[in-house]
Design a protein around this motif. Structure first.
Motif, PDB file in Angstrom:
ATOM      1  N   VAL A  62       0.855  -1.185   0.000  1.00  0.00           N
ATOM      2  CA  VAL A  62       0.000   0.000   0.000  1.00  0.00           C
ATOM      3  C   VAL A  62       0.891   1.234   0.000  1.00  0.00           C
ATOM      4  N   GLN A  63       0.611   2.159  -0.914  1.00  0.00           N
ATOM      5  CA  GLN A  63       1.316   3.442  -0.962  1.00  0.00           C
ATOM      6  C   GLN A  63       0.277   4.562  -0.872  1.00  0.00           C
ATOM      7  N   LEU A  64       0.493   5.491   0.041  1.00  0.00           N
ATOM      8  CA  LEU A  64      -0.426   6.611   0.240  1.00  0.00           C
ATOM      9  C   LEU A  64       0.325   7.923   0.091  1.00  0.00           C
ATOM     10  N   PHE A  65      -0.358   8.923  -0.428  1.00  0.00           N
ATOM     11  CA  PHE A  65       0.170  10.276  -0.432  1.00  0.00           C
ATOM     12  C   PHE A  65      -0.908  11.207   0.084  1.00  0.00           C
ATOM     13  N   ASN A 209       3.682   8.943   1.923  1.00  0.00           N
ATOM     14  CA  ASN A 209       4.535  10.039   1.426  1.00  0.00           C
ATOM     15  C   ASN A 209       5.974   9.575   1.201  1.00  0.00           C
ATOM     16  N   GLY A 210       6.109   8.348   0.693  1.00  0.00           N
ATOM     17  CA  GLY A 210       7.422   7.805   0.374  1.00  0.00           C
ATOM     18  C   GLY A 210       8.187   7.216   1.532  1.00  0.00           C
ATOM     19  N   THR A 211       7.591   7.237   2.738  1.00  0.00           N
ATOM     20  CA  THR A 211       8.264   6.704   3.931  1.00  0.00           C
ATOM     21  C   THR A 211       7.628   5.370   4.329  1.00  0.00           C
ATOM     22  N   LEU A 212       8.470   4.380   4.592  1.00  0.00           N
ATOM     23  CA  LEU A 212       7.966   3.078   5.025  1.00  0.00           C
ATOM     24  C   LEU A 212       7.431   3.185   6.449  1.00  0.00           C
ATOM     25  N   ARG A 213       6.159   2.832   6.634  1.00  0.00           N
ATOM     26  CA  ARG A 213       5.536   2.902   7.957  1.00  0.00           C
ATOM     27  C   ARG A 213       5.372   1.524   8.602  1.00  0.00           C
ATOM     28  N   ARG A 214       5.021   0.550   7.815  1.00  0.00           N
ATOM     29  CA  ARG A 214       4.842  -0.811   8.352  1.00  0.00           C
ATOM     30  C   ARG A 214       5.313  -1.825   7.321  1.00  0.00           C
ATOM     31  N   HIS A 215       5.995  -2.850   7.807  1.00  0.00           N
ATOM     32  CA  HIS A 215       6.395  -3.960   6.945  1.00  0.00           C
ATOM     33  C   HIS A 215       6.192  -5.245   7.745  1.00  0.00           C
ATOM     34  N   LEU A 216       5.241  -6.047   7.316  1.00  0.00           N
ATOM     35  CA  LEU A 216       4.849  -7.237   8.061  1.00  0.00           C
ATOM     36  C   LEU A 216       5.046  -8.463   7.177  1.00  0.00           C
ATOM     37  N   ARG A 217       5.899  -9.352   7.613  1.00  0.00           N
ATOM     38  CA  ARG A 217       6.102 -10.607   6.896  1.00  0.00           C
ATOM     39  C   ARG A 217       5.038 -11.615   7.336  1.00  0.00           C
ATOM     40  N   PRO A 218       4.733 -12.603   6.499  1.00  0.00           N
ATOM     41  CA  PRO A 218       3.826 -13.672   6.948  1.00  0.00           C
ATOM     42  C   PRO A 218       4.367 -14.317   8.219  1.00  0.00           C
ATOM     43  N   ILE A 225      -0.246 -10.360  15.857  1.00  0.00           N
ATOM     44  CA  ILE A 225      -0.957  -9.542  16.841  1.00  0.00           C
ATOM     45  C   ILE A 225       0.030  -8.681  17.619  1.00  0.00           C
ATOM     46  N   ALA A 226       1.131  -9.290  18.044  1.00  0.00           N
ATOM     47  CA  ALA A 226       2.138  -8.539  18.794  1.00  0.00           C
ATOM     48  C   ALA A 226       2.770  -7.453  17.933  1.00  0.00           C
ATOM     49  N   ALA A 227       2.993  -7.748  16.646  1.00  0.00           N
ATOM     50  CA  ALA A 227       3.633  -6.772  15.759  1.00  0.00           C
ATOM     51  C   ALA A 227       2.746  -5.558  15.527  1.00  0.00           C
ATOM     52  N   ILE A 228       1.434  -5.750  15.494  1.00  0.00           N
ATOM     53  CA  ILE A 228       0.517  -4.647  15.193  1.00  0.00           C
ATOM     54  C   ILE A 228       0.060  -3.921  16.459  1.00  0.00           C
ATOM     55  N   LEU A 229      -0.275  -4.670  17.495  1.00  0.00           N
ATOM     56  CA  LEU A 229      -0.807  -4.051  18.712  1.00  0.00           C
ATOM     57  C   LEU A 229       0.269  -3.768  19.746  1.00  0.00           C
TER      58      LEU A 229
END
Length: 625
Positions: A62-65, A209-218, A225-229
């Motif tokens: 997902v990329q957002l601006f 805005n071009g900055t990585l905010r979250r990267h979640l591997r399978p 749950i721990a990675a997100i919360l």
């Protein structure tokens, strides 16, 4: 009618216009649908992510601006869309997910209405690029000036990429209602968390805005749950996994001391779909009721799996509201599952949790809890319930272990110095119970105890109140609330309504462990009280019980108001502040806590104890610096 006639006389042209029924243009229909489904950038993102999940994608980016207002780009490696189906993907009510009414009654996919892409395309500049599994290359289609372009060849390795530019560019009135970039991004991030929580087997990436905010591997669902919360939530939660018939409820449910002042940290999924449902919310609230303060809200990430034909997801355009065919059975299943998970005497292997960050913390308190990912494998140390009407009075059996421990330290001479005492405690670490051994009493309110991790502070009244409350509930459920006859009956003045209440409800009072009768037209006499509460203030206890029955009625007192009544009774029987306890009495209370369900919280949801680890004590005194 007079007003209507006056309006018709003044506006004859408007009446003829109102009577002319016309078909709405397709574009206007799509824009109306967009108003229902696409309320903000986060709504569009939700639809795109659900499509990617339904396409069996294993990686989604997902990329957002500008919070999604300027651009939302979702790329996946799913099955893709063939060239001939691309125009249909942007048509209203066109979908590959249902074909018949039977399909609608047991929906297994996240999306199914066939409205999302058409609605989004009506209020934005949309580009859809996709490569089907059998295609030699990708194809791209765009919405330009409200018209659909023909498919054109494009470069894409696999899957589908959707780009939404300038959301609501053609509806300025709607665009002005969007919030700031930061607010819109926060809503998009929340939607991203929903989808990422629901599918731990998929890798997710989020950029803004071009900055990585979250990267979640399978990953394992518990790690997701721990990675997100966050680790704090994970460490303060119990893992739940329960099955009954065709139902399965699993996930993480936070302990009461992790509660929040809002409902923000509440995630519930039905067959992978995030839902907000009053039935589910009520079941969970009831499960926490005995251990959570009324002003606080529980936190959880729970997943319900059930037959698709047992739930109707076609009740709201946003698909976050559902209806269940057997709502009563589902309510009971959720309630009993979470109630049982929270009721386990986890003190045997898990320490108390510190106050939530939005609470005022006590100085030096800190969470010391095993990660919830280990709960499924942990075995709670068996602790036989202590048959004891009052923890502070039954000393010999309960305090024998602690007395023997200290006897070894001091009578043999090993406790003659600090060093020798520390060595002896280290040698006997395996014998130290979870809540340790009492050291003393602080200001007549708190018990100070030491275990093999550090210092514990116990609110003796709150802890004893919970112990008595659980005993009263168990005894009442088993119809075994024993009475303790009073050596000297207690009489007290009462008004006519109290006397009438006693006369009419003697059987109910007896069931609650009381023998109360009329002594005179203005006096009542108490001849017996529940054995568990024999040391309570008899008059105040009787007054409160009679008042409860008088106000709510006998049947309500034993059903809907039962827990409130028993909580009041337990409060009267619990040890009071400024009552000085001996060391054996304190240890007896600690052992009783270890064997009592929900003993980490009092009847009003407040914590009964905190632990300060040795590492925290070292930090306070700056040891090692």
């Amino acid at each position: 009618m007079e007003n209507l006639g006056r309006y018709n006389a003044l506006h004859p042209d408007s009446i003829s216009a109102m009577n002319a029924i016309k078909l709405l243009p397709d574009l206007l229909i799509s824009q109306i649908s967009a108003g229902e489904v696409i309320g903000r950038p986060a709504s569009a993102l939700k639809e795109l992510l659900e499509n990617s999940v339904d396409a069996a994608a294993t990686e989604i980016t997902v990329q957002l601006f500008q919070g999604g207002i300027k651009l939302i780009r979702v790329a996946d490696n799913g099955t893709g869309i063939s060239r001939d189906d691309l125009p249909l993907a942007l048509a209203r009510h066109a979908t590959s997910k249902i074909n018949t009414l039977e399909d609608l009654q047991k929906i297994a996919s996240l999306g199914f209405r066939g409205e999302a892409l058409a609605s989004i395309a009506a209020v934005s500049r949309l580009t859809l690029t996709s490569r089907g599994r059998e295609e030699k290359h990708a194809w791209q289609i765009q919405t330009k000036d409200r018209h659909l372009s023909p498919p054109e060849p494009a470069a894409l390795a696999s899957g589908t990429t959707v780009e939404i530019h300038d959301l609501y560019f053609n509806i300025p009135a709607r665009r002005k209602f969007l919030k700031t970039e930061a607010t819109e991004y926060a809503h998009c991030d929340e939607i991203f968390k929903w989808i990422a929580l629901s599918r731990a087997d998929i890798g997710f990436t989020l950029q803004h805005n071009g900055t990585l905010r979250r990267h979640l591997r399978p990953a394992d669902p518990r790690l997701r749950i721990a990675a997100i919360l966050g680790d704090e939530f994970a460490q303060a939660s119990v893992f739940v996994d329960e099955r009954a018939a065709d139902l399965r409820l699993w996930g993480a449910s936070a302990l009461p001391n992790y509660s929040r002042s809002s409902r923000n940290n509440q995630y519930f999924f039905v067959n992978g779909r995030f839902v907000r449902d009053k039935l589910i919310a009520h079941a969970l609230r009831e499960a926490y009721r005995d251990i959570l303060h009324p002003d606080r809200h529980p936190a959880f990430a729970l997943f319900l799996e059930m037959n698709a034909d047992g739930v109707d997801v076609n009740v709201h355009p946003t698909k976050t509201e559902v209806k269940f065919h057997d709502s009563r059975a589902l309510h009971q299943f959720i309630f009993h599952t979470i109630n049982k998970a929270l009721a386990s005497p986890q003190l045997a292997s898990v320490a108390s949790v510190s106050p939530a960050r939005d609470q005022e913390p006590r100085y030096g308190s800190r969470a010391v809890v095993a990660p919830f990912s280990t709960y499924a494998q942990q075995r709670i140390m068996p602790l036989a319930p202590q048959i004891m009407p009052d923890a502070a009075s039954a000393l010999p059996g309960m305090a024998a272990q602690s007395q023997a421990f200290y006897q070894t330290l001091f009578d043999t001479g090993t406790g003659s110095s600090i060093d020798s005492m520390a060595t002896a405690i280290a040698d006997k670490k395996q014998e130290v119970p979870p809540l340790g051994f009492a050291l003393g009493q602080l200001l007549g309110i708190y018990i100070l105890s030491q275990n093999d991790r550090g210092l514990l502070i116990v609110d003796m009244h709150a802890a004893h109140e919970r112990i008595l409350y659980e005993k009263l509930k168990l005894a009442l459920d088993n119809h075994s609330l024993s009475m303790q006859p009073l050596l000297i009956p207690v009489t007290f003045q009462a008004d006519s309504l109290d006397i009438a209440t006693v006369e009419e409800n003697s059987a109910v009072l007896c069931e609650l462990g009381f023998e109360i009768s009329v002594f005179s037209p203005t006096m009542l006499v108490v001849r017996a009280v529940p054995a568990t509460l024999k040391d309570a203030d008899v008059i105040k206890l009787a007054h409160d019980v009679i008042s409860e029955i008088r106000e709510f009625g006998a049947s309500q007192a034993l059903t809907g108001r039962r827990n409130e009544l028993l909580s009041t009774m337990a409060c009267h029987g619990a040890v009071r502040a400024n009552r000085m306890l001996t060391i054996p009495e304190m240890n007896a209370l600690l052992r009783e806590m270890e064997a009592t369900a929900r003993s980490g919280q009092c009847n009003h949801g407040r914590p009964t104890w905190f632990e300060i680890s040795l590492a925290d004590l070292d930090k306070m005194f700056m040891r090692g610096r």
